[in-house]
Design an enzyme around this catalytic site. Structure first.
Site, PDB file in Angstrom:
ATOM      1  N   HIS A 295       0.835  -0.972  -0.041  1.00 25.95           N
ATOM      2  CA  HIS A 295       0.025   0.205   0.075  1.00 25.95           C
ATOM      3  C   HIS A 295       0.864   1.194  -0.070  1.00 25.95           C
ATOM      4  O   HIS A 295       1.597   1.586   0.916  1.00 25.95           O
ATOM      5  CB  HIS A 295      -0.958  -0.034   1.155  1.00 25.95           C
ATOM      6  CG  HIS A 295      -1.885  -1.263   1.104  1.00 25.95           C
ATOM      7  ND1 HIS A 295      -2.189  -1.692   2.371  1.00 25.95           N
ATOM      8  CD2 HIS A 295      -2.554  -1.733   0.167  1.00 25.95           C
ATOM      9  CE1 HIS A 295      -3.131  -2.572   2.088  1.00 25.95           C
ATOM     10  NE2 HIS A 295      -3.447  -2.613   0.739  1.00 25.95           N
ATOM     11  N   GLU A 298       1.422   3.831   2.970  1.00 23.32           N
ATOM     12  CA  GLU A 298       1.662   3.465   4.293  1.00 23.32           C
ATOM     13  C   GLU A 298       3.163   3.370   4.342  1.00 23.32           C
ATOM     14  O   GLU A 298       3.939   2.687   4.591  1.00 23.32           O
ATOM     15  CB  GLU A 298       1.107   2.077   4.479  1.00 23.32           C
ATOM     16  CG  GLU A 298      -0.353   2.028   4.357  1.00 23.32           C
ATOM     17  CD  GLU A 298      -0.981   0.624   4.553  1.00 23.32           C
ATOM     18  OE1 GLU A 298      -0.134  -0.320   4.784  1.00 23.32           O
ATOM     19  OE2 GLU A 298      -2.281   0.493   4.681  1.00 23.32           O
ATOM     20  N   HIS A 392       3.199  -2.890   6.979  1.00 21.67           N
ATOM     21  CA  HIS A 392       1.892  -2.190   6.817  1.00 21.67           C
ATOM     22  C   HIS A 392       1.846  -0.789   8.049  1.00 21.67           C
ATOM     23  O   HIS A 392       2.816  -0.884   9.009  1.00 21.67           O
ATOM     24  CB  HIS A 392       0.776  -2.808   7.060  1.00 21.67           C
ATOM     25  CG  HIS A 392       0.354  -3.812   5.640  1.00 21.67           C
ATOM     26  ND1 HIS A 392      -0.605  -3.518   4.860  1.00 21.67           N
ATOM     27  CD2 HIS A 392       0.875  -4.998   5.472  1.00 21.67           C
ATOM     28  CE1 HIS A 392      -0.518  -4.394   3.639  1.00 21.67           C
ATOM     29  NE2 HIS A 392       0.334  -5.316   4.403  1.00 21.67           N
ATOM     30  N   GLU A 473       1.654  -4.204  11.847  1.00 20.73           N
ATOM     31  CA  GLU A 473       0.909  -3.008  11.634  1.00 20.73           C
ATOM     32  C   GLU A 473       1.568  -1.722  12.538  1.00 20.73           C
ATOM     33  O   GLU A 473       1.685  -2.102  13.667  1.00 20.73           O
ATOM     34  CB  GLU A 473      -0.437  -3.192  11.726  1.00 20.73           C
ATOM     35  CG  GLU A 473      -1.317  -3.941  10.957  1.00 20.73           C
ATOM     36  CD  GLU A 473      -1.637  -3.288   9.490  1.00 20.73           C
ATOM     37  OE1 GLU A 473      -1.571  -2.145   9.398  1.00 20.73           O
ATOM     38  OE2 GLU A 473      -2.263  -3.923   8.864  1.00 20.73           O
TER      39      GLU A 473
END
Length: 505
Positions: A295, A298, A392, A473
């Site tokens: 992504h 990110e 991420h 994350e």
């Protein structure tokens, strides 16, 4: 008033052109986002010192235009020192959870202030998700006549990643990679959208922002990295595959020289297109696979990746040495380099969320994902792959945490225990924020309806059945807790190294 950065998708398809402001004058200032990772499609003066800007959604102006929009990164020139600018950002996905905890955009001035910092004034937001009218407002006091750069979060552009890898290549005596070639246009270009905004009211910038950014990337390439070749470290960089836009998807191999064989890794059909030799294989070592930036917006994923790579290359840290003795590290810094370059928030050049396609991809349409899948299967078939982590950033939950899979009981104990051990050894890791639920393996996205069954984490588990398969994350802004670490016996001289309270970020 617009510049069009061209990306050729395939030889037989129409060229995508992404409109970003280029040397656009309004209210005595010049706005520009026609550079690597730039995103700002429109600017207007709304007050004496207030300017409204609009982000562009991913794949704007193409048949693949999406509703993914939040990333911004633009330059502003012509502001006098002492002036306090108010910038109002429109056309963002609702990011209320992120900004309610004092998240602030970042700013720097080139060439005099190359390091990013958070803006000093608090931000203000308005709008709701239901009405899709989220607006971010922030201020900045100008301190220099240099060109200012603003971004949602600390950027990491494709150019910066390439500069860092070139520095490491030079340390290890690897030949320089050829410079990227512009995509070949084999079909008439799609007609550009109409120009937007006001006519130029300020002189052009003295130096193009892309040139300032490339110079800054070259100067910062060695930050946090060794300045000489670390002894006993094996490093190899190879071109895994080219993106649809012709950019490099890199595969790095890092290990210790222990157990190194004369034998090279086998070639895989359709991959490693430059025909160069493959890296050496190792005896009696398992593989740790790490990837990031599927992504594009990110960016914390890239900063985690950079810290991890820097740590692995330390020659004086006994922890890094032990890891290199035991593991071969396979690292992919950017899974979606086209999205990064084009200033996208979440999608590739065809408007797709690549992190839902690991089980349904093709080399022709999703080359990086298909290539990673092929490497994963090769490593697993040899019984070498032990860990897989995809990096991420998270905009809603605070902290750094792992998403894991729901496994049979015996595997589940080890699965969760690994996360607990990470929390024991890292101040910033939030064990309570980890999620190992079935729901988090199958939930469908509200925007595109795609299931997490096709994500890297769940997809790799489906391919391999391995225990240690995770998504890491990291929030864009802050955590919820700080862990207290136990002192290491013997401090820096001890077997684990690092001393009390020092951990790898």
């Amino acid at each position: 008033a617009l510049s069009f950065r061209t990306l050729s998708r395939t030889a037989a398809k129409c060229t995508i052109r992404t409109p970003m402001l280029h040397q656009f004058g309004v209210g005595g200032l010049v706005f520009d986002a026609s550079f690597d990772s730039g995103n700002c499609a429109r600017a207007e003066q709304t007050g004496a010192d207030e300017f409204a800007v609009w982000t562009a959604p991913d794949c704007v102006g193409s048949p693949h235009e999406t509703k993914f929009r939040s990333w911004f990164h633009f330059a502003v020139g012509g502001a006098a020192p002492g002036r306090v600018l108010t910038l109002v950002v429109h056309n963002m996905n609702c990011q209320g959870h992120l900004f309610k905890h004092d998240m602030r955009p970042v700013v720097r001035a080139l060439p005099s202030q190359p390091h990013w910092e958070r803006v000093r004034y608090p931000t203000h937001t308005s709008g709701t998700k239901a009405e899709d009218n989220f607006v971010l407002r922030f201020r900045h006091k100008v301190e220099t006549t240099d060109t200012l750069f603003f971004a949602l979060c600390y950027p990491q552009a494709y150019t910066e990643s390439q500069a860092q890898l070139a520095h490491i290549d030079a340390l290890f005596g690897l030949p320089p990679v050829p410079p990227p070639q512009p995509p070949t246009e084999s079909a008439p270009a799609c007609p550009p959208p109409p120009s937007v905004g006001a006519p130029r009211t300020a002189p052009p910038l003295t130096a193009p922002p892309w040139q300032l950014l490339e110079s800054a990337a070259a100067l910062a390439a060695a930050d946090g990295l060794p300045t000489r070749r670390p002894p006993g470290v094996y490093y190899f960089r190879e071109l895994l595959v080219c993106s649809l836009g012709g950019r490099r998807v890199e595969l790095l191999t890092v290990s210790g020289s222990e157990g190194m064989l004369e034998e090279e890794e086998e070639r895989l059909d359709g991959l490693f297109p430059d025909g160069r030799p493959r890296p050496r294989r190792f005896a009696h070592k398992q593989v740790f696979f790490l990837s990031g930036r599927v992504h594009p917006g990110e960016t914390p994923a890239s900063h985690v990746f950079d810290g991890f790579l820097s740590f692995l290359l330390r020659d004086s840290d006994p922890r890094a040495r032990r890891l290199r003795e035991r593991f071969v590290f396979k690292l992919v810094p950017m899974l979606n380099p086209d999205g990064v370059y084009l200033g996208h928030y979440r999608a590739d050049t065809e408007g797709l969320n690549l992190n839902r396609l690991y089980l349904y991809c093709s080399l022709a349409r999703q080359p990086s994902i298909a290539a990673v899948g092929a490497v994963i299967r090769q490593l697993h078939s040899r019984g070498e792959l032990l860990f897989y982590i995809d990096l991420h950033a998270h905009a809603n939950k605070r902290g750094c945490f792992l998403f894991g899979n729901t496994l049979p009981f015996e595997q589940m104990v080890d699965n969760v225990l690994y996360a607990k051990l990470v929390a024991t050894n890292c101040r910033w890791f939030d064990f309570a924020g980890c999620d190992f639920s079935v729901k988090n393996m199958v939930r469908r996205d509200k925007r595109d309806g795609l299931s997490k069954e096709g994500s890297g984490r769940v997809g790799v588990y489906t391919m391999t059945g391995l225990t240690y398969v995770y998504t890491l994350e990291c929030n864009y802004n802050e955590g919820r807790t700080v862990n207290r670490l136990q002192p290491v016996p013997g401090g820096a001289a001890g077997g684990a190294g690092g001393g009390a309270g020092e951990e790898v970020h």
